[in-house]
Write a protein that holds these residues in place. Structure first.
Motif, PDB file in Angstrom:
ATOM      1  N   ALA A  84       0.820  -1.211   0.000  1.00  0.00           N
ATOM      2  CA  ALA A  84       0.000   0.000   0.000  1.00  0.00           C
ATOM      3  C   ALA A  84       0.855   1.262   0.000  1.00  0.00           C
ATOM      4  CB  ALA A  84      -0.927   0.000   1.207  1.00  0.00           C
ATOM      5  N   VAL A  85       2.136   1.129   0.381  1.00  0.00           N
ATOM      6  CA  VAL A  85       3.042   2.280   0.430  1.00  0.00           C
ATOM      7  C   VAL A  85       3.823   2.428  -0.868  1.00  0.00           C
ATOM      8  CG1 VAL A  85       5.053   3.271   1.631  1.00  0.00           C
ATOM      9  CG2 VAL A  85       3.269   2.077   2.933  1.00  0.00           C
ATOM     10  N   HIS A  86       4.304   1.289  -1.401  1.00  0.00           N
ATOM     11  CA  HIS A  86       5.121   1.314  -2.613  1.00  0.00           C
ATOM     12  C   HIS A  86       5.075  -0.075  -3.245  1.00  0.00           C
ATOM     13  CE1 HIS A  86       8.745   1.428  -5.174  1.00  0.00           C
ATOM     14  NE2 HIS A  86       8.640   2.737  -5.131  1.00  0.00           N
ATOM     15  N   PRO A  87       5.156  -0.155  -4.581  1.00  0.00           N
ATOM     16  CA  PRO A  87       5.181  -1.481  -5.211  1.00  0.00           C
ATOM     17  C   PRO A  87       6.320  -2.337  -4.670  1.00  0.00           C
ATOM     18  CG  PRO A  87       4.814   0.220  -6.862  1.00  0.00           C
ATOM     19  CD  PRO A  87       5.141   0.935  -5.583  1.00  0.00           C
ATOM     20  N   ILE A  88       6.015  -3.593  -4.392  1.00  0.00           N
ATOM     21  CA  ILE A  88       6.988  -4.549  -3.894  1.00  0.00           C
ATOM     22  C   ILE A  88       7.312  -5.531  -5.020  1.00  0.00           C
ATOM     23  CG2 ILE A  88       7.497  -6.304  -2.152  1.00  0.00           C
ATOM     24  CD1 ILE A  88       7.131  -3.450  -1.032  1.00  0.00           C
ATOM     25  N   ALA A  89       8.594  -5.652  -5.335  1.00  0.00           N
ATOM     26  CA  ALA A  89       8.985  -6.519  -6.442  1.00  0.00           C
ATOM     27  C   ALA A  89       8.818  -7.986  -6.105  1.00  0.00           C
ATOM     28  CB  ALA A  89      10.433  -6.236  -6.839  1.00  0.00           C
ATOM     29  N   ASP A  90       9.345  -8.368  -4.932  1.00  0.00           N
ATOM     30  CA  ASP A  90       9.306  -9.783  -4.609  1.00  0.00           C
ATOM     31  C   ASP A  90       9.412 -10.010  -3.118  1.00  0.00           C
ATOM     32  OD1 ASP A  90      12.124  -9.056  -4.588  1.00  0.00           O
ATOM     33  OD2 ASP A  90      12.523 -11.197  -4.362  1.00  0.00           O
ATOM     34  N   LEU A  91       9.010 -11.201  -2.731  1.00  0.00           N
ATOM     35  CA  LEU A  91       9.147 -11.678  -1.357  1.00  0.00           C
ATOM     36  C   LEU A  91      10.145 -12.827  -1.377  1.00  0.00           C
ATOM     37  CD1 LEU A  91       8.301 -12.035   1.659  1.00  0.00           C
ATOM     38  CD2 LEU A  91       6.489 -13.570   0.805  1.00  0.00           C
ATOM     39  N   GLN A  92      11.199 -12.701  -0.592  1.00  0.00           N
ATOM     40  CA  GLN A  92      12.137 -13.805  -0.451  1.00  0.00           C
ATOM     41  C   GLN A  92      11.739 -14.626   0.770  1.00  0.00           C
ATOM     42  OE1 GLN A  92      16.791 -14.001   0.469  1.00  0.00           O
ATOM     43  NE2 GLN A  92      16.324 -13.203  -1.565  1.00  0.00           N
ATOM     44  N   ILE A  93      11.537 -15.916   0.548  1.00  0.00           N
ATOM     45  CA  ILE A  93      11.008 -16.752   1.620  1.00  0.00           C
ATOM     46  C   ILE A  93      11.373 -18.212   1.347  1.00  0.00           C
ATOM     47  CG2 ILE A  93       8.755 -17.183   0.524  1.00  0.00           C
ATOM     48  CD1 ILE A  93       7.536 -16.598   3.385  1.00  0.00           C
ATOM     49  N   GLU A  94      11.461 -18.993   2.389  1.00  0.00           N
ATOM     50  CA  GLU A  94      11.798 -20.402   2.220  1.00  0.00           C
ATOM     51  C   GLU A  94      10.631 -21.151   1.568  1.00  0.00           C
ATOM     52  OE1 GLU A  94      13.482 -24.256   4.753  1.00  0.00           O
ATOM     53  OE2 GLU A  94      13.446 -22.260   5.654  1.00  0.00           O
ATOM     54  N   TYR A  95      10.971 -21.931   0.555  1.00  0.00           N
ATOM     55  CA  TYR A  95       9.960 -22.725  -0.132  1.00  0.00           C
ATOM     56  C   TYR A  95      10.634 -23.932  -0.753  1.00  0.00           C
ATOM     57  CZ  TYR A  95       5.890 -23.785  -3.096  1.00  0.00           C
ATOM     58  OH  TYR A  95       4.794 -24.384  -3.696  1.00  0.00           O
ATOM     59  N   SER A  96      10.171 -25.101  -0.367  1.00  0.00           N
ATOM     60  CA  SER A  96      10.726 -26.337  -0.891  1.00  0.00           C
ATOM     61  C   SER A  96       9.700 -27.443  -0.723  1.00  0.00           C
ATOM     62  CB  SER A  96      12.011 -26.716  -0.142  1.00  0.00           C
ATOM     63  OG  SER A  96      11.719 -27.180   1.163  1.00  0.00           O
ATOM     64  N   VAL A  97      10.017 -28.609  -1.218  1.00  0.00           N
ATOM     65  CA  VAL A  97       9.146 -29.769  -1.033  1.00  0.00           C
ATOM     66  C   VAL A  97       8.899 -30.015   0.462  1.00  0.00           C
ATOM     67  CG1 VAL A  97       8.909 -32.252  -1.403  1.00  0.00           C
ATOM     68  CG2 VAL A  97       9.933 -30.829  -3.170  1.00  0.00           C
ATOM     69  N   LEU A  98       9.899 -29.716   1.287  1.00  0.00           N
ATOM     70  CA  LEU A  98       9.773 -29.950   2.729  1.00  0.00           C
ATOM     71  C   LEU A  98       9.284 -28.732   3.506  1.00  0.00           C
ATOM     72  CD1 LEU A  98      13.018 -32.031   3.447  1.00  0.00           C
ATOM     73  CD2 LEU A  98      10.731 -32.850   2.828  1.00  0.00           C
ATOM     74  N   SER A  99       9.150 -27.577   2.856  1.00  0.00           N
ATOM     75  CA  SER A  99       8.685 -26.347   3.516  1.00  0.00           C
ATOM     76  C   SER A  99       7.665 -25.675   2.614  1.00  0.00           C
ATOM     77  CB  SER A  99       9.860 -25.400   3.786  1.00  0.00           C
ATOM     78  OG  SER A  99      10.781 -25.953   4.690  1.00  0.00           O
ATOM     79  N   ARG A 100       6.393 -26.054   2.801  1.00  0.00           N
ATOM     80  CA  ARG A 100       5.354 -25.588   1.884  1.00  0.00           C
ATOM     81  C   ARG A 100       4.342 -24.668   2.570  1.00  0.00           C
ATOM     82  NH1 ARG A 100       5.229 -31.346   0.028  1.00  0.00           N
ATOM     83  NH2 ARG A 100       2.978 -31.486   0.242  1.00  0.00           N
ATOM     84  N   GLY A 101       4.748 -24.083   3.692  1.00  0.00           N
ATOM     85  CA  GLY A 101       3.824 -23.266   4.469  1.00  0.00           C
ATOM     86  C   GLY A 101       3.281 -22.047   3.752  1.00  0.00           C
ATOM     87  N   ILE A 102       3.990 -21.542   2.755  1.00  0.00           N
ATOM     88  CA  ILE A 102       3.520 -20.322   2.094  1.00  0.00           C
ATOM     89  C   ILE A 102       2.302 -20.566   1.213  1.00  0.00           C
ATOM     90  CG2 ILE A 102       5.876 -19.427   2.089  1.00  0.00           C
ATOM     91  CD1 ILE A 102       5.852 -19.752  -0.996  1.00  0.00           C
TER      92      ILE A 102
END
Length: 336
Positions: free
Chosen positions: A172-190
């Motif tokens: 809401a303040v400024h465009p955000i290009a990307d979110l860096q976050i853990e993501y794998s077969v074993l970490s699918r919480g996102i």
């Protein structure tokens, strides 16, 4: 090194266009034990020569060592051919321990000044707080970053390990290009909330931990040990029966990989690539010899049936241990 041509994708709706796979620098600065600086430099050069143009680092990786290493490695390269992604705000004591995060507007500018100097560049492509600072509204941090965009010191704003509500506030303040976050077969919480929110807001994902810090490889299936200084020696998923249980899941994935004629690491990277063109895996590599295996994943296609088989072989509820130790988990906005 011969590989297929690396395709490109845009980070979200407003971010830069980057190679479909990025190179992460953390392991080159002691996170997994001692690293060979000459080999790390050669690996960066080889990655760039292969077509990987996204290089990810953090100003706290090795207390600035990683930025200086990358700065030297890219000194003779054309700046416009590189996409530098930098995390800031992590505070470390002289013993290397994390002591907190500082995302105050004046701190943001201070951190950036040092990163520009260490990297030897006059702008950073994507600049992001490493974690949410609970004492500073995300709107204030993004506001300071927006000023730096206007001044030309950074090109895009990113975030790291934040939840869906924080994404909304920031965007809401400024465009955000990307979110860096853990993501794998074993970490699918996102997948439940964060990924759908990012997509609705036009925010890309740079996925780290794609190989679950080496779990999704043959290293620990073969009884790998920790080198001195390797933070995995204290990581819950690598402890005692947790490691035993998790290796069983990796064994099941390895059977699927073998049937397809690929390594378990390649299967893990290909799985993330297949989850959407808006997700860019950032893979840590400390040696040139790993690059052909990593880049070979670009030639692997997975059908919907294969994706389902992979996910069924390692259901999230059977993954033993948290992503980080308790103190680090407590400060993750993405886990709330």
């Amino acid at each position: 090194m011969t590989t297929s041509k690396i395709t490109a994708a845009q980070l979200g709706k407003t971010g830069p266009t980057v190679s479909r796979i990025g190179l992460g620098g953390m392991g080159m600065s002691g996170a997994y034990g001692a690293a060979d600086e000459a080999e790390s430099t050669a690996t960066i050069h080889a990655a760039l020569d292969s077509g990987i143009d996204l290089i990810d680092t953090g100003d706290f990786y090795g207390a600035g060592h990683n930025e200086m290493l990358i700065g030297k490695a890219i000194a003779e390269r054309t700046r416009e051919d590189l996409v530098l992604s930098v995390k800031f705000g992590g505070l470390r004591g002289p013993d290397g321990a994390f002591v907190g995060f500082d995302n105050r507007p004046k701190a943001v500018k201070n951190f950036l000044a040092y990163s520009l100097q260490r990297l030897g560049v006059d702008y950073i492509d994507v600049y992001r707080p490493a974690r949410l600072d609970p004492e500073v509204p995300i709107e204030d941090t993004v506001g300071a970053l927006a000023e730096l965009v206007e001044q030309g010191y950074i090109r895009h704003i990113g975030l790291s390990e934040v939840g869906a509500e924080t994404l909304r506030k920031a965007a809401a303040v400024h465009p955000i290009a990307d979110l860096q976050i853990e993501y794998s077969v074993l970490s699918r919480g996102i997948e439940a909330d964060i990924l759908p929110t990012a997509r609705a807001l036009g925010i890309g994902i740079t996925a780290y931990g794609v190989l679950s810090r080496g779990l999704l490889s043959d290293t620990f299936r073969a009884g790998g040990e920790f080198a001195p200084g390797d933070f995995r020696a204290h990581s819950p998923r690598f402890q005692g029966t947790n490691l035993t249980d998790n290796v069983r899941l990796v064994d099941a994935l390895a059977e699927i990989a073998a049937a397809k004629g690929v390594s378990v690491a390649q299967l893990a990277i290909a799985w993330v690539l297949a989850k959407g063109s808006d997700i860019i895996p950032v893979i840590g590599a400390r040696r040139r010899e790993r690059l052909p295996e990593i880049l070979g994943t670009l030639d692997i296609s997975l059908s919907a049936e294969e994706l389902a088989t992979i996910e069924a072989a390692a259901p999230p509820e059977r993954v033993a241990g948290d992503r980080y130790e308790a103190g680090q988990m407590a400060i993750l906005d993405s886990e709330r």
